[in-house]
Motif scaffolding. Structure first.
Motif, PDB file in Angstrom:
ATOM      1  N   UNK A  62       5.908   3.136  21.124  1.00  0.00           N
ATOM      2  CA  UNK A  62       4.714   2.294  21.130  1.00  0.00           C
ATOM      3  C   UNK A  62       3.728   2.735  22.216  1.00  0.00           C
ATOM      4  N   UNK A  63       2.443   2.532  21.970  1.00  0.00           N
ATOM      5  CA  UNK A  63       1.418   2.881  22.960  1.00  0.00           C
ATOM      6  C   UNK A  63       1.322   1.753  23.971  1.00  0.00           C
ATOM      7  N   UNK A  64       1.378   2.112  25.228  1.00  0.00           N
ATOM      8  CA  UNK A  64       1.297   1.174  26.348  1.00  0.00           C
ATOM      9  C   UNK A  64       0.119   1.560  27.231  1.00  0.00           C
ATOM     10  N   UNK A  65      -0.288   0.645  28.088  1.00  0.00           N
ATOM     11  CA  UNK A  65      -1.354   0.903  29.060  1.00  0.00           C
ATOM     12  C   UNK A  65      -0.788   0.591  30.435  1.00  0.00           C
ATOM     13  N   UNK A  66      -0.975   1.521  31.374  1.00  0.00           N
ATOM     14  CA  UNK A  66      -0.518   1.290  32.742  1.00  0.00           C
ATOM     15  C   UNK A  66      -1.680   1.579  33.684  1.00  0.00           C
ATOM     16  N   UNK A  67      -1.792   0.805  34.741  1.00  0.00           N
ATOM     17  CA  UNK A  67      -2.915   0.950  35.674  1.00  0.00           C
ATOM     18  C   UNK A  67      -2.405   1.128  37.099  1.00  0.00           C
ATOM     19  N   UNK A  68      -3.139   1.968  37.842  1.00  0.00           N
ATOM     20  CA  UNK A  68      -2.924   2.124  39.276  1.00  0.00           C
ATOM     21  C   UNK A  68      -4.303   2.026  39.896  1.00  0.00           C
ATOM     22  N   UNK A  69      -4.542   0.962  40.635  1.00  0.00           N
ATOM     23  CA  UNK A  69      -5.875   0.732  41.197  1.00  0.00           C
ATOM     24  C   UNK A  69      -6.870   0.522  40.067  1.00  0.00           C
ATOM     25  N   UNK A  70      -7.925   1.314  40.036  1.00  0.00           N
ATOM     26  CA  UNK A  70      -8.944   1.177  38.985  1.00  0.00           C
ATOM     27  C   UNK A  70      -8.728   2.158  37.838  1.00  0.00           C
ATOM     28  N   UNK A  71      -7.761   3.065  37.960  1.00  0.00           N
ATOM     29  CA  UNK A  71      -7.484   4.068  36.917  1.00  0.00           C
ATOM     30  C   UNK A  71      -6.424   3.529  35.953  1.00  0.00           C
TER      31      UNK A  71
END
Length: 135
Positions: free
Chosen positions: A40-49
């Motif tokens: 499955x496609x997931x979204x992960x964030x670090x700070x603003x990226x």
């Protein structure tokens, strides 16, 4: 069991030449088809990226664009890899939001140590951090 034509009809995208033919007995041909589906496609964030990635069960994370096509993978020094590693270690928590499935992960607090003397140190817990260092 389906024959090759049925499999091709079910998949719809394989052309007549997509399989690799292997000669067998006189007049008999075996066909190989490799189908690999990503996770499955997931979204992960670090700070603003933020990164979109497939969580493939065997190959691990693969960064993809918004359409789900693989793109150039981040370098080894990218914060993406630390975030994904922590996400895996913390149980792969997710949250469904209107724009996709977001990975929930927590950056661990850095460990603090108290020097006791010589080569001896003691890990300090959060509730002990307010205590005065020994002299």
């Amino acid at each position: 069991m389906h024959d090759l034509r049925t499999v091709r009809a079910l998949l719809g995208e394989l052309s007549e030449g997509a399989g690799i033919d292997h000669p067998r007995a006189e007049g008999e041909v075996m066909h190989d088809i490799h189908i690999s589906l990503g996770g499955p496609v997931r979204i992960i964030a670090v700070g603003t990226k933020k990164w979109h990635f497939e969580d493939h069960p065997r190959c691990g994370p693969v960064v993809v664009d918004r359409r789900g096509d693989p793109i150039e993978q981040p370098s080894g020094a990218s914060p993406f890899w630390e975030a994904v590693s922590l996400w895996y270690a913390q149980g792969k928590r997710t949250q469904e939001v209107s724009d996709g499935t977001w990975c929930i992960w927590d950056k661990p607090k850095p460990l603090r140590m108290r020097h006791l003397g010589g080569r001896h140190y003691q890990l300090i817990k959060d509730d002990e951090s307010a205590l005065k260092e020994p002299q």
